[in-house]
Design a protein around this motif. Structure first.
Motif, PDB file in Angstrom:
ATOM      1  N   ILE A  48     -12.204  -6.402  10.897  1.00 27.26           N
ATOM      2  CA  ILE A  48     -10.936  -6.615  10.198  1.00 27.26           C
ATOM      3  C   ILE A  48     -11.116  -6.422   8.690  1.00 27.26           C
ATOM      4  CG2 ILE A  48      -9.231  -8.400   9.602  1.00 27.26           C
ATOM      5  CD1 ILE A  48      -9.602  -9.420  12.533  1.00 27.26           C
ATOM      6  N   LEU A  49     -12.195  -6.983   8.177  1.00 31.33           N
ATOM      7  CA  LEU A  49     -12.461  -6.843   6.755  1.00 31.33           C
ATOM      8  C   LEU A  49     -12.646  -5.371   6.374  1.00 31.33           C
ATOM      9  CD1 LEU A  49     -12.837  -8.644   4.301  1.00 31.33           C
ATOM     10  CD2 LEU A  49     -15.280  -8.757   4.809  1.00 31.33           C
ATOM     11  N   PRO A  81      -5.363  -3.937  10.411  1.00 31.19           N
ATOM     12  CA  PRO A  81      -6.763  -4.343  10.514  1.00 31.19           C
ATOM     13  C   PRO A  81      -6.992  -5.404  11.596  1.00 31.19           C
ATOM     14  CG  PRO A  81      -6.049  -4.363   8.225  1.00 31.19           C
ATOM     15  CD  PRO A  81      -4.822  -4.175   9.058  1.00 31.19           C
ATOM     16  N   PHE A  82      -6.012  -6.275  11.792  1.00 26.12           N
ATOM     17  CA  PHE A  82      -6.171  -7.380  12.733  1.00 26.12           C
ATOM     18  C   PHE A  82      -5.930  -6.939  14.176  1.00 26.12           C
ATOM     19  CE2 PHE A  82      -5.108  -9.157   8.644  1.00 26.12           C
ATOM     20  CZ  PHE A  82      -5.958 -10.242   8.542  1.00 26.12           C
ATOM     21  N   ARG A  97     -20.446 -16.832  -5.519  1.00 27.74           N
ATOM     22  CA  ARG A  97     -19.990 -16.199  -4.282  1.00 27.74           C
ATOM     23  C   ARG A  97     -21.149 -15.640  -3.455  1.00 27.74           C
ATOM     24  NH1 ARG A  97     -14.509 -14.846  -3.503  1.00 27.74           N
ATOM     25  NH2 ARG A  97     -14.977 -12.801  -2.630  1.00 27.74           N
ATOM     26  N   LEU A 147       1.632  -1.982   9.080  1.00 27.47           N
ATOM     27  CA  LEU A 147       0.573  -1.562   8.159  1.00 27.47           C
ATOM     28  C   LEU A 147      -0.351  -2.740   7.808  1.00 27.47           C
ATOM     29  CD1 LEU A 147      -0.662   0.583   6.240  1.00 27.47           C
ATOM     30  CD2 LEU A 147       1.080  -0.049   4.562  1.00 27.47           C
ATOM     31  N   LEU A 163      -8.027   0.557   4.209  1.00 28.24           N
ATOM     32  CA  LEU A 163      -6.601   0.756   3.916  1.00 28.24           C
ATOM     33  C   LEU A 163      -6.278   0.472   2.451  1.00 28.24           C
ATOM     34  CD1 LEU A 163      -4.949  -0.694   7.157  1.00 28.24           C
ATOM     35  CD2 LEU A 163      -4.898   1.690   6.411  1.00 28.24           C
ATOM     36  N   GLU A 164      -7.143  -0.275   1.795  1.00 25.53           N
ATOM     37  CA  GLU A 164      -6.966  -0.492   0.359  1.00 25.53           C
ATOM     38  C   GLU A 164      -7.485   0.695  -0.451  1.00 25.53           C
ATOM     39  OE1 GLU A 164      -6.823  -4.922  -1.294  1.00 25.53           O
ATOM     40  OE2 GLU A 164      -8.804  -4.404  -0.536  1.00 25.53           O
ATOM     41  N   LEU A 211      -2.009 -10.949  -0.133  1.00 25.29           N
ATOM     42  CA  LEU A 211      -2.962 -10.538   0.894  1.00 25.29           C
ATOM     43  C   LEU A 211      -4.355 -10.116   0.381  1.00 25.29           C
ATOM     44  CD1 LEU A 211      -2.299 -10.821   3.828  1.00 25.29           C
ATOM     45  CD2 LEU A 211      -1.719  -8.396   3.915  1.00 25.29           C
ATOM     46  N   PRO A 212      -4.442  -9.256  -0.633  1.00 26.46           N
ATOM     47  CA  PRO A 212      -5.776  -8.808  -1.054  1.00 26.46           C
ATOM     48  C   PRO A 212      -6.698  -9.958  -1.459  1.00 26.46           C
ATOM     49  CG  PRO A 212      -4.108  -7.402  -2.011  1.00 26.46           C
ATOM     50  CD  PRO A 212      -3.379  -8.546  -1.360  1.00 26.46           C
ATOM     51  N   MET A 231      -7.884 -11.851   1.575  1.00 29.89           N
ATOM     52  CA  MET A 231      -8.901 -11.092   2.299  1.00 29.89           C
ATOM     53  C   MET A 231     -10.225 -11.095   1.537  1.00 29.89           C
ATOM     54  SD  MET A 231      -7.677 -10.294   5.187  1.00 29.89           S
ATOM     55  CE  MET A 231      -8.700  -8.990   5.856  1.00 29.89           C
ATOM     56  N   ASN A 232     -10.181 -11.035   0.214  1.00 29.99           N
ATOM     57  CA  ASN A 232     -11.421 -11.099  -0.568  1.00 29.99           C
ATOM     58  C   ASN A 232     -12.146 -12.423  -0.370  1.00 29.99           C
ATOM     59  OD1 ASN A 232     -11.392  -8.551  -1.607  1.00 29.99           O
ATOM     60  ND2 ASN A 232     -10.349  -9.121  -3.502  1.00 29.99           N
ATOM     61  N   ASN A 233     -11.374 -13.458  -0.050  1.00 29.41           N
ATOM     62  CA  ASN A 233     -11.984 -14.764   0.216  1.00 29.41           C
ATOM     63  C   ASN A 233     -12.290 -14.975   1.694  1.00 29.41           C
ATOM     64  OD1 ASN A 233     -11.932 -15.519  -2.471  1.00 29.41           O
ATOM     65  ND2 ASN A 233      -9.825 -16.273  -2.326  1.00 29.41           N
ATOM     66  N   LEU A 234     -12.125 -13.917   2.477  1.00 28.97           N
ATOM     67  CA  LEU A 234     -12.339 -13.976   3.930  1.00 28.97           C
ATOM     68  C   LEU A 234     -11.510 -15.085   4.579  1.00 28.97           C
ATOM     69  CD1 LEU A 234     -14.909 -12.439   2.732  1.00 28.97           C
ATOM     70  CD2 LEU A 234     -15.986 -13.015   4.886  1.00 28.97           C
ATOM     71  N   PHE A 265      -9.047 -15.249   6.662  1.00 29.26           N
ATOM     72  CA  PHE A 265      -8.275 -14.476   7.636  1.00 29.26           C
ATOM     73  C   PHE A 265      -7.069 -15.247   8.171  1.00 29.26           C
ATOM     74  CE2 PHE A 265     -12.757 -13.021   8.098  1.00 29.26           C
ATOM     75  CZ  PHE A 265     -12.583 -11.725   7.639  1.00 29.26           C
ATOM     76  N   ARG A 310     -11.597  -2.630   8.015  1.00 31.92           N
ATOM     77  CA  ARG A 310     -10.353  -1.869   8.159  1.00 31.92           C
ATOM     78  C   ARG A 310      -9.403  -2.157   6.994  1.00 31.92           C
ATOM     79  NH1 ARG A 310      -8.994   0.409  13.299  1.00 31.92           N
ATOM     80  NH2 ARG A 310     -10.440  -0.137  14.962  1.00 31.92           N
ATOM     81  N   PHE A 311      -9.370  -3.418   6.570  1.00 31.39           N
ATOM     82  CA  PHE A 311      -8.505  -3.782   5.449  1.00 31.39           C
ATOM     83  C   PHE A 311      -8.941  -3.043   4.187  1.00 31.39           C
ATOM     84  CE2 PHE A 311      -6.771  -6.295   1.991  1.00 31.39           C
ATOM     85  CZ  PHE A 311      -5.504  -6.624   2.454  1.00 31.39           C
ATOM     86  N   ASN A 320      -2.389   4.067   2.497  1.00 32.59           N
ATOM     87  CA  ASN A 320      -2.931   3.229   1.435  1.00 32.59           C
ATOM     88  C   ASN A 320      -2.022   2.024   1.299  1.00 32.59           C
ATOM     89  OD1 ASN A 320      -2.826   2.321  -1.566  1.00 32.59           O
ATOM     90  ND2 ASN A 320      -4.806   3.300  -1.292  1.00 32.59           N
ATOM     91  N   MET A 321      -2.602   0.848   1.460  1.00 31.39           N
ATOM     92  CA  MET A 321      -1.800  -0.359   1.521  1.00 31.39           C
ATOM     93  C   MET A 321      -0.897  -0.542   0.304  1.00 31.39           C
ATOM     94  SD  MET A 321      -3.276  -3.738   3.188  1.00 31.39           S
ATOM     95  CE  MET A 321      -3.617  -3.204   4.832  1.00 31.39           C
ATOM     96  N   GLU A 322      -1.439  -0.278  -0.864  1.00 31.63           N
ATOM     97  CA  GLU A 322      -0.664  -0.485  -2.081  1.00 31.63           C
ATOM     98  C   GLU A 322       0.496   0.517  -2.176  1.00 31.63           C
ATOM     99  OE1 GLU A 322      -3.314  -1.042  -5.446  1.00 31.63           O
ATOM    100  OE2 GLU A 322      -1.619  -0.577  -6.756  1.00 31.63           O
TER     101      GLU A 322
END
Lengths: 314, 221
Positions: free
Chosen positions: A35-36, B164-165, A183, B160, A42-43, B99-100, B103-106, B108, A38-39, B187-189
């Motif tokens: 998931i990470l 990923p999920f 982190r 979109l 897409l980014e 969302l970004p 996701m950066n902090n995991l 989910f 794929r995300f 592209n998500m953005e």
């Protein structure tokens, strides 16, 4: 069309023990990594996702023996259970590394030789107790009624020469690295756990097994009477899988911003052994080690199937 | 844990029973990443029936059915947005900004909860604008076009963000919305911005995304 790449991103799962039956814990880590990745794709990132299998060690050797097949043939069969499950779960890994592959063995031997040449590995005698099924060393005080504290089976007393990695000398460097990078170990509870562990003295790490006891492993290049300790072998997959030492560009793109997703039971290997090993060969530690929790099923605990680890003092 | 209990949560059996996307969704939604969690079939069925079948599946099937019924499956062109439409669009903007970082902090489970806010807002929007009532009067035709366009557009963005999920289900939604571009090359953005859906394209008759699970008909032995 996709705009220009936003940069590089690298995610890994642990390499799973090939003898294991894939369970919900394996699926959990792998799904999260997928998931990470794929995300991030897409980014707009160029994201690389590595998973694989850990194929050396006594249990594999024994299982193969019992079936009367060659250990490699045994692994070739067992690995399919993981690969087919990942396909069914729609896992989009870029590569699948197996520790029995020549590309991995070559890097492990190269790193061992490098550390040996730098004086980071020395020989010493080891005296203590050993649990054969767990492949683990224990000190007198660890034992539970004279038996292995983990599986409660009989242990054998051994005195043998082994090779050790000078992990202890990196203790203060590691503490500083963890403190400076909030982190590096997540969640924070795990970071505190490791900082707590590092309050005590850090021992050197035994990284060899005599061949008389274990043959199914990667031969130590400077002493062919020994094979490499499985964890030392396994951790290196994170760099061998992206072409460390091969001169490929992939390595310089994807290291060191790696994100290692792991279960909390293998925290020490990933946040103590691994960064010090990397430091020993002059590489930067991974960007993040994230340890997830355990699943119970209908209120009952899943067995911990990840391989146990040990250090010089057990 | 007993051998039999272990067998019923064997991943292949979970996929056979619930489908890969539902398994992926449940594991990520049920427990914050980093904490311990409990897997139970009751919780799994509950997530499937309420989050997937009711919230998302229903939004998708009722919206597409209305487009087929009222516009013969052709995506209508929207009229200038009213206040309620603008407020609805703002939800997707908020989700895209949050969302970004999640996701950066995991995180989910938070990311999914955020996407579900958008699904909830979409269902609420449909309920409040009541397209079935608008369909009764010819003079409400422009309003009906806007409402259905907006809901379809929101579904496109949801597909979109969810890709990923739940890769297979998202692809299914994407394709049935008449999107010809490859979902994985988005592209998500850029493509998460409002207005990407093209009026005039045809939607496909919806097939159920997540059939409801009848707990009386399922056996875990």
């Amino acid at each position: 069309m996709r705009p220009k790449s936003k940069g590089f991103f690298y995610v890994t799962t642990p390499i799973y023990y090939v003898n294991d039956v894939p369970h919900i814990g394996h699926a959990y880590t792998t799904i999260a990594a997928d998931i990470l990745t794929r995300f991030k794709r897409l980014e707009g990132y160029q994201a690389f996702f590595l998973t694989g299998t850990d194929e050396h060690g006594q249990k594999v050797e024994k299982a193969a023996q019992e079936r009367g097949v060659d250990p490699k043939a045994h692994c070739d069969e067992m690995v399919k259970r993981f690969q087919s499950l990942w396909q069914r779960l729609n896992i989009s890994n870029n590569d699948f590394i197996r520790t029995t592959e020549p590309r991995h063995k070559k890097v492990v031997q190269q790193i061992l030789q490098d550390l040996y040449d730098r004086g980071e590995i020395y020989q010493d005698s080891y005296e203590g107790w050993y649990c054969v099924p767990c492949e683990r060393f224990w000190t007198e005080k660890d034992l539970a009624g004279g038996n292995c504290p983990d599986c409660l089976r009989e242990v054998v007393e051994i005195l043998e020469k082994n090779y050790f990695f000078r992990m202890s000398k990196y203790q203060s460097w590691l503490i500083e690295h963890i403190e400076k990078n909030d982190r590096f170990i997540l969640p924070t509870s795990r970071r505190n756990e490791i900082l707590g562990f590092l309050h005590g003295p850090l021992e050197d790490l035994c990284i060899s097994r005599p061949k008389k006891r274990l043959r199914w492993g990667i031969e130590i290049p400077f002493d062919t009477d020994y094979v490499t300790y499985v964890w030392f072998d396994a951790l290196i997959n994170y760099v061998s899988g992206i072409g460390y030492g091969s001169g490929e560009n992939a390595f310089s793109h994807f290291w060191p911003q790696a994100i290692h997703l792991i279960g909390k039971d293998i925290l020490t290997t990933h946040t103590v052994y691994w960064p010090t090993m990397l430091q020993g060969i002059g590489l930067t530690p991974p960007g993040m080690v994230f340890a997830h929790g355990w699943w119970t099923v209908e209120g009952k605990r899943c067995p911990n199937r990840f391989r146990m680890w040990w250090s010089r003092t057990g | 844990m007993s051998k039999s209990l272990q067998n019923v949560v064997e991943p292949n059996r979970l996929i056979d029973t619930y489908g890969a996307d539902a398994v992926r969704y449940f594991l990520m939604r049920e427990v914050p990443f980093g904490l311990d969690g409990d897997f139970s079939h009751a919780a799994m069925v509950n997530r499937i029936n309420s989050d997937l079948a009711n919230d998302l599946g229903n939004l998708f099937s009722r919206t597409l059915s209305m487009v087929i019924r009222y516009f013969e499956g052709t995506i209508p062109a929207p009229s200038p947005p009213a206040e309620i439409d603008r407020r609805f669009q703002e939800v997707s903007l908020k989700v895209l900004t949050q969302l970004p970082e999640q996701m950066n902090n995991l995180s989910f489970h938070r990311a999914l909860a955020t996407i579900w806010e958008m699904i909830g807002a979409s269902n609420k929007y449909v309920d409040e604008t009541a397209p079935w009532s608008l369909a009764k009067e010819e003079k409400d035709r422009p309003r009906l076009s806007t409402v259905l366009y907006q809901t379809l557009e929101s579904l496109r963005i949801i597909a979109l963000l969810l890709a990923p999920f739940m890769p297979s289900s998202s692809e299914k939604i994407w394709v049935q919305l008449g999107m010809e571009e490859n979902l994985w090359e988005q592209n998500m953005e850029e493509n998460g911005k409002w207005g990407g859906l093209k009026p005039g394209k045809k939607v496909v008759k919806p097939t159920p995304l997540f059939p409801r699970i009848d707990t009386t008909k399922i056996s875990f032995e």
